[in-house]
Scaffold this motif. Sequence first.
Motif, PDB file in Angstrom:
ATOM      1  N   UNK A 189      -6.273   1.288   4.029  1.00 30.22           N
ATOM      2  CA  UNK A 189      -6.485   1.200   5.467  1.00 30.22           C
ATOM      3  C   UNK A 189      -5.258   0.708   6.222  1.00 30.22           C
ATOM      4  N   UNK A 190      -4.595  -0.290   5.715  1.00 26.51           N
ATOM      5  CA  UNK A 190      -3.433  -0.829   6.432  1.00 26.51           C
ATOM      6  C   UNK A 190      -2.292   0.184   6.503  1.00 26.51           C
ATOM      7  N   UNK A 191      -2.216   1.080   5.534  1.00 32.20           N
ATOM      8  CA  UNK A 191      -1.223   2.151   5.576  1.00 32.20           C
ATOM      9  C   UNK A 191      -1.664   3.266   6.513  1.00 32.20           C
ATOM     10  N   UNK A 209      -1.464  12.781   3.979  1.00 31.84           N
ATOM     11  CA  UNK A 209      -1.325  13.829   2.958  1.00 31.84           C
ATOM     12  C   UNK A 209      -1.126  13.223   1.579  1.00 31.84           C
ATOM     13  N   UNK A 210      -0.373  12.131   1.501  1.00 31.13           N
ATOM     14  CA  UNK A 210      -0.105  11.495   0.216  1.00 31.13           C
ATOM     15  C   UNK A 210      -1.367  10.878  -0.386  1.00 31.13           C
ATOM     16  N   UNK A 235       0.831  -1.207   0.000  1.00 28.48           N
ATOM     17  CA  UNK A 235       0.000   0.000   0.000  1.00 28.48           C
ATOM     18  C   UNK A 235       0.862   1.252   0.000  1.00 28.48           C
ATOM     19  N   UNK A 236       1.906   1.269   0.811  1.00 30.62           N
ATOM     20  CA  UNK A 236       2.794   2.440   0.849  1.00 30.62           C
ATOM     21  C   UNK A 236       3.501   2.629  -0.488  1.00 30.62           C
ATOM     22  N   UNK A 292       9.114   6.767   3.987  1.00 27.95           N
ATOM     23  CA  UNK A 292       8.667   7.985   4.673  1.00 27.95           C
ATOM     24  C   UNK A 292       7.194   7.876   5.059  1.00 27.95           C
ATOM     25  N   UNK A 293       6.373   7.319   4.186  1.00 32.40           N
ATOM     26  CA  UNK A 293       4.938   7.167   4.465  1.00 32.40           C
ATOM     27  C   UNK A 293       4.704   6.159   5.592  1.00 32.40           C
TER      28      UNK A 293
END
Length: 178
Positions: free
Chosen positions: A132-134, A113-114, A40-41, A103-104
């Motif tokens: 959601x998991x992120x 924000x991303x 996800x990231x 970073x995320x």
Amino acid sequence: MPADFSLSPLIAATAQWLVRAYPPCGGALDSALAEAQARQAVTVAAWLRYPTAMDAALVAVAGPGGAGRLDGLTGADAAGSGDEDAEAWRTWVDEVVASWAAALLGAPELASAATDALTGSAHTAGAPVEFRRLLDPDERDRRAAALLRHPDLLAPVAELHRDQLLHRLAAGPVPLTG
């Protein structure tokens, strides 16, 4: 060809690199949860880095650069299995995307924000997309990815291209054009 389709090898390889560099803490379920968070990231980071179909097509032709510098930075085992063909996926790792994803994963406010910057983009148009998991990991997610989400451990990778990520987020929403 949709932009996310041509980014699939880059997303898969970069997520794989993150999970190998910051391995999960438990068994098979923890591995799956950590991989889901990494994917996800990396997806968010890749969609921000390559916002249009043309951007995705260009990176597919030119190649993302590989994991060499990242391996050196983290001490990850670049040799892997020793089988060159089995390690070919490493050439699809994108250093900037890995840095942005790190970073995320280490800063929830950046992750929020991303994902907000992607709202209404060509990547999110048409089908519902959930991260959601992120954005909201539960306790099991956090335990499974303790290394993958540890800001101090992620810092060497996250700092590589954090300024570019912050500049990209300050630029506003990702364009709708595909």
